[in-house]
Design a protein around this motif. Structure first.
Motif, short mmCIF file in Angstrom:
data_model
loop_
_atom_site.label_atom_id
_atom_site.label_comp_id
_atom_site.label_asym_id
_atom_site.label_seq_id
_atom_site.Cartn_x
_atom_site.Cartn_y
_atom_site.Cartn_z
N ASP A 27 31.23 28.75 -58.78
CA ASP A 27 32.41 29.85 -58.73
C ASP A 27 31.79 30.45 -60.37
O ASP A 27 31.71 30.13 -61.48
N ALA A 28 31.32 31.55 -60.27
CA ALA A 28 31.97 32.93 -61.91
C ALA A 28 33.12 32.22 -62.41
O ALA A 28 33.02 32.28 -63.74
N LEU A 29 33.81 32.84 -61.55
CA LEU A 29 35.17 32.17 -62.46
C LEU A 29 35.75 30.58 -63.03
O LEU A 29 36.55 30.48 -63.78
N ALA A 30 34.50 30.14 -62.39
CA ALA A 30 34.48 28.51 -62.73
C ALA A 30 36.02 27.72 -62.08
O ALA A 30 36.75 26.86 -63.27
N GLU A 31 36.44 28.30 -61.29
CA GLU A 31 37.65 27.53 -60.60
C GLU A 31 37.18 26.75 -59.81
O GLU A 31 36.01 26.14 -58.80
N LYS A 32 37.62 25.46 -58.74
CA LYS A 32 37.69 24.68 -58.29
C LYS A 32 38.18 25.37 -56.55
O LYS A 32 39.13 25.42 -57.25
N GLY A 33 37.47 24.62 -55.72
CA GLY A 33 37.97 24.64 -54.25
C GLY A 33 37.62 25.99 -53.90
O GLY A 33 38.23 26.42 -52.89
N ARG A 34 37.00 27.06 -53.93
CA ARG A 34 37.38 27.93 -53.00
C ARG A 34 36.52 28.55 -52.14
O ARG A 34 35.16 27.67 -51.66
N LEU A 35 36.94 29.16 -51.59
CA LEU A 35 36.31 29.90 -50.34
C LEU A 35 35.35 31.21 -51.08
O LEU A 35 36.14 31.87 -51.08
N HIS A 36 33.97 31.12 -49.58
CA HIS A 36 33.56 32.77 -50.05
C HIS A 36 33.22 33.16 -49.22
O HIS A 36 33.66 34.18 -49.31
N HIS A 37 33.49 32.75 -48.22
CA HIS A 37 32.90 33.04 -46.93
C HIS A 37 32.90 31.83 -45.69
O HIS A 37 32.31 31.10 -45.92
N ILE A 38 33.81 32.84 -44.33
CA ILE A 38 32.78 32.22 -42.99
C ILE A 38 31.83 32.82 -42.49
O ILE A 38 32.36 33.99 -42.85
N CYS A 39 31.73 32.36 -41.71
CA CYS A 39 30.11 33.40 -41.10
C CYS A 39 30.49 32.92 -39.45
O CYS A 39 30.18 31.88 -38.79
N TYR A 40 30.54 34.36 -38.85
CA TYR A 40 30.60 34.42 -36.83
C TYR A 40 29.13 34.81 -36.81
O TYR A 40 29.00 35.60 -37.34
N TRP A 41 28.56 34.43 -35.40
CA TRP A 41 27.44 34.56 -35.46
C TRP A 41 27.08 36.03 -34.28
O TRP A 41 27.96 35.74 -32.70
N TYR A 42 27.06 36.79 -34.47
CA TYR A 42 25.78 37.86 -33.15
C TYR A 42 24.57 37.58 -32.64
O TYR A 42 24.13 37.84 -31.59
N GLY A 43 23.58 37.86 -33.38
CA GLY A 43 22.16 37.59 -33.07
C GLY A 43 21.59 38.67 -32.46
O GLY A 43 20.19 38.40 -32.58
N TYR A 44 22.33 39.66 -32.64
CA TYR A 44 21.63 40.97 -31.97
C TYR A 44 21.87 42.04 -33.00
O TYR A 44 23.14 42.16 -33.34
N PRO A 45 20.80 42.15 -34.03
CA PRO A 45 20.78 43.63 -35.09
C PRO A 45 22.11 44.80 -35.00
O PRO A 45 22.71 45.14 -35.62
N GLN A 46 22.32 45.23 -33.55
CA GLN A 46 23.08 46.55 -33.20
C GLN A 46 24.04 46.22 -32.67
O GLN A 46 24.76 47.00 -33.47
N HIS A 47 24.74 44.94 -33.28
CA HIS A 47 25.85 44.68 -33.54
C HIS A 47 26.17 44.04 -34.14
O HIS A 47 27.81 44.92 -34.70
N LEU A 48 25.99 44.88 -35.60
CA LEU A 48 26.28 44.61 -36.54
C LEU A 48 26.63 46.44 -37.46
O LEU A 48 27.48 46.39 -37.89
#
Lengths: 325, 325, 325, 325
Positions: free
Chosen positions: D209-230
């Protein structure tokens, strides 16, 4: 009653670029972009993409500095050619006929007001595949190459000009191009304009030169049409140490899915990953981007453009101490 | 000296189809293909794809039998419209002017020799988005819908004719279409021909009717431009019980990446997953498929076409006991 | 309490196929599928895809008839290897240890009840790129080749068996494979089963041999992961005269986006264009297709499978006069 | 002899995030990402992607600040669950059993050394489609939604930690995760690490954590699998005014084709457009990026990451005057 549109220019026929490193440039276009060498003569190598129907669409000519050699337009008929020559002559920018050159017949040469060399012609030589190149797909001039990630056809050219409007008007009036989109300053002068003679959103773009130079090339563009191919060629570009300047990303203007790379000679090459949109409406109202709308004009989504994109052109010139915006 | 090409037809403006199940047809185009409803009047529902610029490109009209209502072409100028009307009148296939209709101004109506109803017009009404539909992408008429897998624009129409050649010549001579590709019998008569007035490989195709009927519709086609979207819409089609007749696959003719589905009213709809190739050459030599080359004309790769593809059209007719080949 | 799952097999390590035309087979895998030659020894050529981490994943061995040489599985640890050897020995299908072979250490050999040769091993040799092959992408063993449309890694093997169930049970019990999907006859006997030891839907499939032969190969499969690559490689396959047996299309079973082609030696090769779906659930209930559901099991959408798909295997055998279903 | 790998964690089962704007968050996941609402209870809404097999994979809970609620892992068996609980208890980070919650049975709760709440469980409730949702594709839990550009399944979670190494070691030792890739400081301490219990390159990443905080979330991720969907979802995101922080682009680490967007509650969501690569090798050597190699670790090609990417997490904290690097 409205004036009828002019249909005298059919499309972009070929482009000549200058390279101080011809062999390295040829290797790049051949091994990475899968293009074919058609011919060599003097200081020039003639190339084409596998779905280009003519003898060549690219000429790479040895020169101390990178830059634009010339741009050739094909007329829609011999009569159309004659009509355009008369109009160009009237502007004073004509430089006269040549009898022909490798791959084409008589061509009338001229420059844009900014000094970019151009020509217009009717007679062309078609590419003829050898036995190994021949394909059973009759509407394709040759087999898809097995080298690199092969581009399919020449798409457009983008030039920098000291004064945008004057050059845009020249293309509109003398050649019959239509302005499909433009980016405007607050005083409604052109920052950049995208023009075409057919349904492509642009075959030529003119952007103001941030260094106030004349006659420079911003980029040439070859077409893939499939977004995945920009991902595929990016793999090759990164692994072989070529510089991706920007992309893949999607422009607002033209809706082009783009990738920009600098070829070994120093010229910027765009690779076009989809079809963007096309203009079939004969009464198309130029799309105008200005003020708050500009946020989405350059980048609709994806990779941003670095500052370099707005300054770098060929031949390469240094930015003045007090840059002209 | 060669005769100059005619540039009087700009493009396909809209198509009317008949459906015995209008509401089910509308649901299909709206919820699966993501199209928008523009208007309802009388027995007709007017629709458009989200990148169609005009008021509508599809009219679905209640009728006992499925089939083609009419096809509308937009001229490139008022003058071009006048010229074409004179030519059509001279053929005897003209049926006269109407003052205008929903979404467009005066139109001159005619039929093909086979009896397909057509019209040509100049004045059109443009689609205007409401607040929620408005997009910051200024070259797009409205936001991309969040429903289904939305098609982007109308692409072409394919009609069946008892006698192919006569209809092809009518479109060439009276309207200025160019024949981009054709499939020929051994005696060089047309089996089918693909024609366009612009750079698309075809805006209209004419195929011989295997049942020797007149005036039938083979299919209408909307465009995606991205191959993945044919996969995506296939998921919706299969899960919702629609019949995919063929595809995804790639035609040799036109290089189209295709998917054919039967809409609830019974009409065949093609979905076009890439750009195929385009014709910019003003002196294009028609690609002719015959004999041994035919193997690759219909299917370049991917899904085969069932026998039904060559016989089924709307209105639906039974195959004769002794089928005409 | 439920029995714990077995995690002793890590994945498919390599496959040996027989070819009566080794050089033509090698050309196909190298120039069309972009694979690399690792080694030659005796009658065998060792190859790998550019994202395969081991010394090789494919061995092509000269033989009068096409067919399966052997299949190698990597254990998850030396201990896991020992445990599996004990289990296999207990079945009576073990044939004993070899000290090692090109690219790997000691391997325990066995056959399936149907006679397909297999081995399980722990020690492997990793591929080491030469200077030109080395890539800055540290999780990739080498640069993406510039030849053909390069496959990324070995995916799975599909074998034909006279008696499906017995072979499925052998893989479940002796090796710890899990049955992810199966197609059942009305009497609930297996028509075919898809098994894996990891999250892939299948690393091995067993299908009933329609000719009641033993030990035949149905196909091996290499993975692309990008649907566009099936389109791209189809271009090369058609233009170079290779036979595409089926695809691109999407299976219901495994959700694989597939393409099947016959390599010059006669073996069927599948190319896998997406990821299908993966099984992370440790308590996965085998998906069972039977009766009316079968309609969607083989083809979810896209290209149909020809009858040949259900009969052709290597070595090639003729269909009996009275075919066993 | 090497220690055998641990196979006790099967995969990431669900994630709870906090949102100060639950309804807007739900609208985003439902209408843009095409997710389904499974249940509402108290301050929480339970959601899943259409190819998630369990009752839910995302819980959005009303909270004053955005951030991570908890992360749930599924064990590979009841026995595996018992083993892991013993190990976690031994670390002192265990917080005890709960009897069960919406969609699952007994769960053992604990925190990472940094304080991120987690739980491990065995019993899960499977999603059961209603009549309209039911699909004939038996390996898919429900029809593909017709809303938005639907994500297919939960992929991974990325958390920020004050001290990377300690948390990585906890996941390795107590839970049996393997470190697939890591970015190292010059002194070989971890900047970030990517870990998984199965063949995915990562199910969890831990970044300093660049801010030296504790317990934070950076991201959650869901999956498409097909580049076109991005590309497709980018259209919806831009047109609906959501903030795309970065992408589409391809990471070096994990080879993920990524898109990052901030959901209305303030949490970062990654959308994963391909499969990256997978780790099947049971003896995988952690890929280590440091020094000059780092140039390609974050971005292989495509969109760059803004500085914000390295500082912004939820709950949102301001950068300290003298930032800890």
């Amino acid at each position: 009653m409205m004036k009828e549109p002019i249909f005298d220019v059919a499309h972009l026929a070929h482009i000549e670029i200058y390279s101080p490193k011809v062999e390295e440039s040829v290797w790049f276009f051949k091994e990475i972009l899968g293009m074919e060498e058609s011919h060599r003569q003097g200081d020039s190598v003639y190339m084409r993409a596998y779905e280009d129907f003519y003898h060549h669409t690219l000429i790479i000519t040895q020169n101390e500095e990178a830059g634009l050699g010339h741009v050739a337009w094909r007329a829609t008929s011999p009569q159309a050619l004659e009509r355009r020559v008369l109009e160009i002559e009237a502007t004073g920018y004509g430089t006269g006929w040549i009898e022909g050159d490798v791959g084409h017949g008589p061509a009338y040469q001229f420059t844009t007001p900014d000094g970019h060399k151009m020509e217009i012609l009717w007679e062309v030589e078609y590419f003829k595949p050898n036995e190994e190149q021949a394909t059973p797909l009759l509407n394709r001039p040759q087999k898809r190459p097995r080298r690199g990630v092969p581009v399919r056809r020449l798409d457009h050219v983008n030039v920098l000009a000291k004064e945008t409007n004057k050059n845009v008007e020249f293309l509109e009036n003398a050649l019959g191009f239509k302005v499909r989109e433009r980016i405007l300053n607050d005083d409604n002068t052109d920052v950049a304009a995208w023009l075409s003679s057919n349904s492509l959103v642009h075959e030529v773009a003119i952007m103001g030169d941030a260094l106030a130079e004349k006659g420079r090339l911003h980029h040439i563009c070859y077409w893939y049409g499939y977004p995945q191919h920009l991902m595929d060629v990016s793999e090759l570009l990164v692994e072989h140490g070529y510089k991706i300047e920007a992309g893949p990303g999607k422009h607002g203007v033209s809706q082009a899915y783009f990738l920009y790379v600098i070829e070994p000679g120093g010229n910027r090459v765009e690779l076009f990953g989809d079809t963007g949109y096309q203009v079939f409406d004969p009464d198309w109202k130029t799309v105008e981007w200005k003020g708050k709308d500009l946020e989405h004009a350059i980048i609709w989504y994806g990779s941003n453009l670095p500052q370099e994109f707005f300054e770098y052109g060929t031949p390469v010139r240094k930015k003045a101490a007090a840059p002209i915006k």
